[in-house]
Design a protein around this motif. Structure first.
Motif, PDB file in Angstrom:
ATOM      1  N   UNK A  78      40.828 -34.065 103.471  1.00  0.00           N
ATOM      2  CA  UNK A  78      40.385 -33.186 104.414  1.00  0.00           C
ATOM      3  C   UNK A  78      41.039 -31.981 105.132  1.00  0.00           C
ATOM      4  N   UNK A  79      42.295 -32.212 104.632  1.00  0.00           N
ATOM      5  CA  UNK A  79      42.999 -30.927 105.171  1.00  0.00           C
ATOM      6  C   UNK A  79      42.522 -29.762 104.255  1.00  0.00           C
ATOM      7  N   UNK A  80      42.180 -30.281 102.834  1.00  0.00           N
ATOM      8  CA  UNK A  80      41.654 -29.215 101.892  1.00  0.00           C
ATOM      9  C   UNK A  80      40.360 -28.588 102.418  1.00  0.00           C
ATOM     10  N   UNK A  81      39.468 -29.230 103.044  1.00  0.00           N
ATOM     11  CA  UNK A  81      38.057 -28.944 103.629  1.00  0.00           C
ATOM     12  C   UNK A  81      38.520 -27.940 104.541  1.00  0.00           C
ATOM     13  N   UNK A  82      39.477 -28.168 105.559  1.00  0.00           N
ATOM     14  CA  UNK A  82      39.723 -27.263 106.811  1.00  0.00           C
ATOM     15  C   UNK A  82      40.486 -25.998 106.048  1.00  0.00           C
ATOM     16  N   UNK A  83      41.075 -26.080 105.055  1.00  0.00           N
ATOM     17  CA  UNK A  83      41.740 -24.917 104.242  1.00  0.00           C
ATOM     18  C   UNK A  83      40.899 -24.081 103.598  1.00  0.00           C
ATOM     19  N   UNK A  84      39.543 -24.754 103.286  1.00  0.00           N
ATOM     20  CA  UNK A  84      38.650 -24.139 102.721  1.00  0.00           C
ATOM     21  C   UNK A  84      38.043 -23.033 103.722  1.00  0.00           C
ATOM     22  N   UNK A  95      41.162 -26.731 111.857  1.00  0.00           N
ATOM     23  CA  UNK A  95      41.410 -28.291 111.711  1.00  0.00           C
ATOM     24  C   UNK A  95      40.221 -28.858 111.208  1.00  0.00           C
ATOM     25  N   UNK A  96      40.517 -29.997 110.471  1.00  0.00           N
ATOM     26  CA  UNK A  96      39.174 -30.674 110.119  1.00  0.00           C
ATOM     27  C   UNK A  96      38.573 -31.300 111.191  1.00  0.00           C
ATOM     28  N   UNK A  97      37.316 -31.151 111.004  1.00  0.00           N
ATOM     29  CA  UNK A  97      36.320 -32.114 111.988  1.00  0.00           C
ATOM     30  C   UNK A  97      35.183 -32.752 110.908  1.00  0.00           C
ATOM     31  N   UNK A  98      34.350 -33.672 111.695  1.00  0.00           N
ATOM     32  CA  UNK A  98      33.385 -34.223 110.989  1.00  0.00           C
ATOM     33  C   UNK A  98      32.234 -33.236 110.719  1.00  0.00           C
ATOM     34  N   UNK A  99      31.987 -32.297 111.560  1.00  0.00           N
ATOM     35  CA  UNK A  99      30.951 -31.492 111.442  1.00  0.00           C
ATOM     36  C   UNK A  99      31.331 -30.276 110.231  1.00  0.00           C
ATOM     37  N   UNK A 100      32.656 -30.048 110.366  1.00  0.00           N
ATOM     38  CA  UNK A 100      33.113 -29.387 109.228  1.00  0.00           C
ATOM     39  C   UNK A 100      32.723 -30.023 107.668  1.00  0.00           C
ATOM     40  N   UNK A 101      32.880 -31.402 107.821  1.00  0.00           N
ATOM     41  CA  UNK A 101      32.679 -32.103 106.531  1.00  0.00           C
ATOM     42  C   UNK A 101      31.247 -32.082 106.250  1.00  0.00           C
ATOM     43  N   UNK A 102      30.429 -32.392 107.244  1.00  0.00           N
ATOM     44  CA  UNK A 102      29.047 -32.249 106.987  1.00  0.00           C
ATOM     45  C   UNK A 102      28.424 -30.846 106.587  1.00  0.00           C
ATOM     46  N   UNK A 103      29.052 -29.995 107.200  1.00  0.00           N
ATOM     47  CA  UNK A 103      28.575 -28.588 106.735  1.00  0.00           C
ATOM     48  C   UNK A 103      28.911 -28.406 105.112  1.00  0.00           C
ATOM     49  N   UNK A 104      30.193 -29.009 104.745  1.00  0.00           N
ATOM     50  CA  UNK A 104      30.405 -28.837 103.372  1.00  0.00           C
ATOM     51  C   UNK A 104      29.757 -29.697 102.341  1.00  0.00           C
ATOM     52  N   UNK A 105      29.267 -30.841 102.960  1.00  0.00           N
ATOM     53  CA  UNK A 105      28.472 -31.607 102.068  1.00  0.00           C
ATOM     54  C   UNK A 105      27.255 -30.769 101.926  1.00  0.00           C
ATOM     55  N   UNK A 106      26.503 -30.371 102.925  1.00  0.00           N
ATOM     56  CA  UNK A 106      25.492 -29.431 102.733  1.00  0.00           C
ATOM     57  C   UNK A 106      25.727 -28.156 101.880  1.00  0.00           C
ATOM     58  N   UNK A 107      26.841 -27.627 101.954  1.00  0.00           N
ATOM     59  CA  UNK A 107      26.955 -26.493 101.136  1.00  0.00           C
ATOM     60  C   UNK A 107      26.895 -26.874  99.615  1.00  0.00           C
ATOM     61  N   UNK A 108      27.505 -28.127  99.338  1.00  0.00           N
ATOM     62  CA  UNK A 108      27.763 -28.749  98.051  1.00  0.00           C
ATOM     63  C   UNK A 108      26.334 -28.856  97.524  1.00  0.00           C
ATOM     64  N   UNK A 109      25.388 -29.600  98.309  1.00  0.00           N
ATOM     65  CA  UNK A 109      24.131 -29.732  98.045  1.00  0.00           C
ATOM     66  C   UNK A 109      23.402 -28.612  97.753  1.00  0.00           C
ATOM     67  N   UNK A 163      25.560 -19.236  99.202  1.00  0.00           N
ATOM     68  CA  UNK A 163      25.762 -20.232  98.408  1.00  0.00           C
ATOM     69  C   UNK A 163      25.634 -19.484  97.036  1.00  0.00           C
ATOM     70  N   UNK A 164      24.751 -18.658  96.639  1.00  0.00           N
ATOM     71  CA  UNK A 164      24.723 -18.066  95.483  1.00  0.00           C
ATOM     72  C   UNK A 164      26.001 -17.137  95.379  1.00  0.00           C
ATOM     73  N   UNK A 165      26.439 -16.635  96.490  1.00  0.00           N
ATOM     74  CA  UNK A 165      27.458 -15.702  96.362  1.00  0.00           C
ATOM     75  C   UNK A 165      28.920 -16.366  96.113  1.00  0.00           C
ATOM     76  N   UNK A 166      28.788 -17.502  96.475  1.00  0.00           N
ATOM     77  CA  UNK A 166      30.002 -18.328  96.474  1.00  0.00           C
ATOM     78  C   UNK A 166      30.262 -18.882  94.973  1.00  0.00           C
ATOM     79  N   UNK A 167      29.009 -19.164  94.353  1.00  0.00           N
ATOM     80  CA  UNK A 167      29.136 -19.969  92.900  1.00  0.00           C
ATOM     81  C   UNK A 167      28.990 -19.006  92.050  1.00  0.00           C
ATOM     82  N   UNK A 168      28.736 -17.702  92.245  1.00  0.00           N
ATOM     83  CA  UNK A 168      28.556 -16.700  91.257  1.00  0.00           C
ATOM     84  C   UNK A 168      27.094 -16.715  90.709  1.00  0.00           C
ATOM     85  N   UNK A 169      26.249 -17.695  91.343  1.00  0.00           N
ATOM     86  CA  UNK A 169      24.973 -17.753  90.815  1.00  0.00           C
ATOM     87  C   UNK A 169      24.178 -16.494  91.388  1.00  0.00           C
ATOM     88  N   UNK A 170      24.549 -15.857  92.166  1.00  0.00           N
ATOM     89  CA  UNK A 170      23.942 -14.684  92.599  1.00  0.00           C
ATOM     90  C   UNK A 170      23.370 -13.516  91.586  1.00  0.00           C
TER      91      UNK A 170
END
Ligand code: C2E
Ligand code: CA
Ligand code: CA
Length: 359
Positions: A78-84, A95-109, A163-170
């Motif tokens: 979770x600290x790594x999620x906040x770090x990202x 600071x890690x929050x559950x919204x941050x985690x939800x956002x990350x899950x969405x981003x990964x999807x 998302x495409x820019x983060x992954x290079x898919x752009x």
């Protein structure tokens, strides 16, 4: 523009080191803040490395037990999620929050589904006409990527482009959009000679060594002439790498490809700096056009951007024109072109063709 960084940074590759600290704390918020400040001060001086000064930048992600995690491993994840998040936002600490985690899950999807979508060529292209403000004529349109995923449904470009820019898919996305746009402009040219299409280019695409060759190959493969194509680039990406950007743009311009600066006004907006780029057109960002009719100051700003751009021989396009009042103002200010919902929303090629024929 910011001053160039000192030489010492250029002589070393940027490296990232990651480490974790687990601490028992009594009062969470304040103690974490204090710890971060202490560490930041401690590392603020350059350190000697092989006789050179090396500058360290610290970036923190924090998570607190027990509320936010049930094991040490989870706490670190979770600290790594906040770090990202901190690294994305260029802030010192998050600071890690559950919204941050939800956002990350969405981003990964979104990232995972986009990878699949691109392999299946599921990304389509919508077009929005650019209108000549004095004649009302239309001789060009902007290509905008559209994506509806089987699982996620419609995803907006504001979400999948980053998302495409983060992954290079752009790079792959940009290639598919370019190929589609060139095919479509070629077919439009049969009934509308001289028609042009403009395609958005992300900084990560433009600054690649083989970008000019890729564009020229796509032109060749499609059979569309280079003067049917305009590329839109955002100014911030250019300023940071101005010499490189100027070389790449220059190479493509020598072949007849046109360029415009997108979202003008949102970055450094130094017109004299931009003059170093072989670019013909500035697109004034939608936010200025939006505020223009509500505020005289914003109207004056738009007016002076347009006249300065003209002095420097740029053509000007106003983005996001939604009302007749805005269009009239822009005509008074001598703006060359407009683009926006007032005339047409982005739509599939067939709809744009119908729109052009009605005109
Ligand atoms: P952009 O290049 O600034 O594109 C203009 C955006 O404004 C589009 O949003 C368009 O639909 C919207 N727009 C046009 N007229 C109006 C108006 O009158 N009012 C309002 N409120 N909005 C208007 P869209 O299609 O959601 O695209 C968002 C951004 O995503 C684009 O901004 C562009 O930066 C990026 N993008 C889209 N397609 C591509 C692509 O193929 N490659 C790259 N690299 N970026 C793309
Ligand atoms: Ca654009
Ligand atoms: Ca824009």
């Amino acid at each position: 523009p910011p001053p160039p960084p000192p030489d010492v940074i250029h002589s070393f590759p940027t490296r990232r080191f990651r480490s974790g600290i687990a601490l028992p704390l009594s009062d969470r918020g304040e103690e974490i803040e204090a710890l971060i400040s202490t560490l930041a001060v401690g590392f603020s001086e350059p350190v000697k490395f092989e006789n050179r000064d090396v500058v360290l930048q610290l970036c923190f992600g924090t998570a607190v037990h027990p509320h936010r995690a049930s094991s040490t491993a989870e706490l670190f994840d979770r600290a790594l999620i906040a770090l990202r998040r901190a690294q994305e936002r260029h802030t010192r600490a998050e600071v890690f929050t559950t919204e941050l985690e939800e956002r990350l899950v969405r981003e990964v999807a979104v990232e995972q589904r986009l990878r699949i979508g691109l392999s299946e060529e599921a990304v389509t292209v919508a077009y929005q006409p650019k209108v000549c403000l004095s004649s009302g004529g239309i001789s060009s349109m902007e290509a905008l990527a559209r994506w509806t995923d089987e699982e996620l449904g419609f995803v907006s470009p504001g979400e999948f482009i980053p998302a495409a820019e983060r992954t290079g898919l752009i790079v792959e996305l940009g290639r598919q959009v370019l190929e589609c746009a060139l095919r479509d402009v070629l077919s439009l040219r049969r009934t509308h000679p001289g028609f042009r299409v403009s395609v958005n280019v992300a900084p990560a695409q433009l600054l690649r060594d083989d970008y000019p060759a890729e564009v020229l190959a796509a032109l060749e493969a499609s059979g569309a002439p280079p003067d049917a194509l305009e590329l839109e680039v955002v100014e911030t990406s250019l300023i940071e790498n101005i010499d490189r950007a100027a070389a790449i743009i220059g190479e493509l311009r020598d072949h007849g490809v046109a360029f415009s600066i997108d979202d003008f006004g949102t970055g450094y907006s130094s017109l004299s700096y931009l003059r170093r780029l072989p670019v013909q057109t500035l697109k004034i960002d939608r936010s200025f056009i939006n505020d223009m009719t509500a505020s005289d100051r914003d109207a004056a700003l738009v007016k002076s951007i347009i006249s300065m751009a003209h002095v420097l021989d740029f053509e000007v396009v106003a983005e996001g024109v939604e009302t007749e009042v805005q269009a009239d103002r822009l005509r008074d200010f001598d703006c060359d072109h407009g683009q926006g919902y007032l005339w047409a929303k982005p739509a599939p090629l067939a709809a744009v063709m119908r729109y052009l024929d009605e005109d």
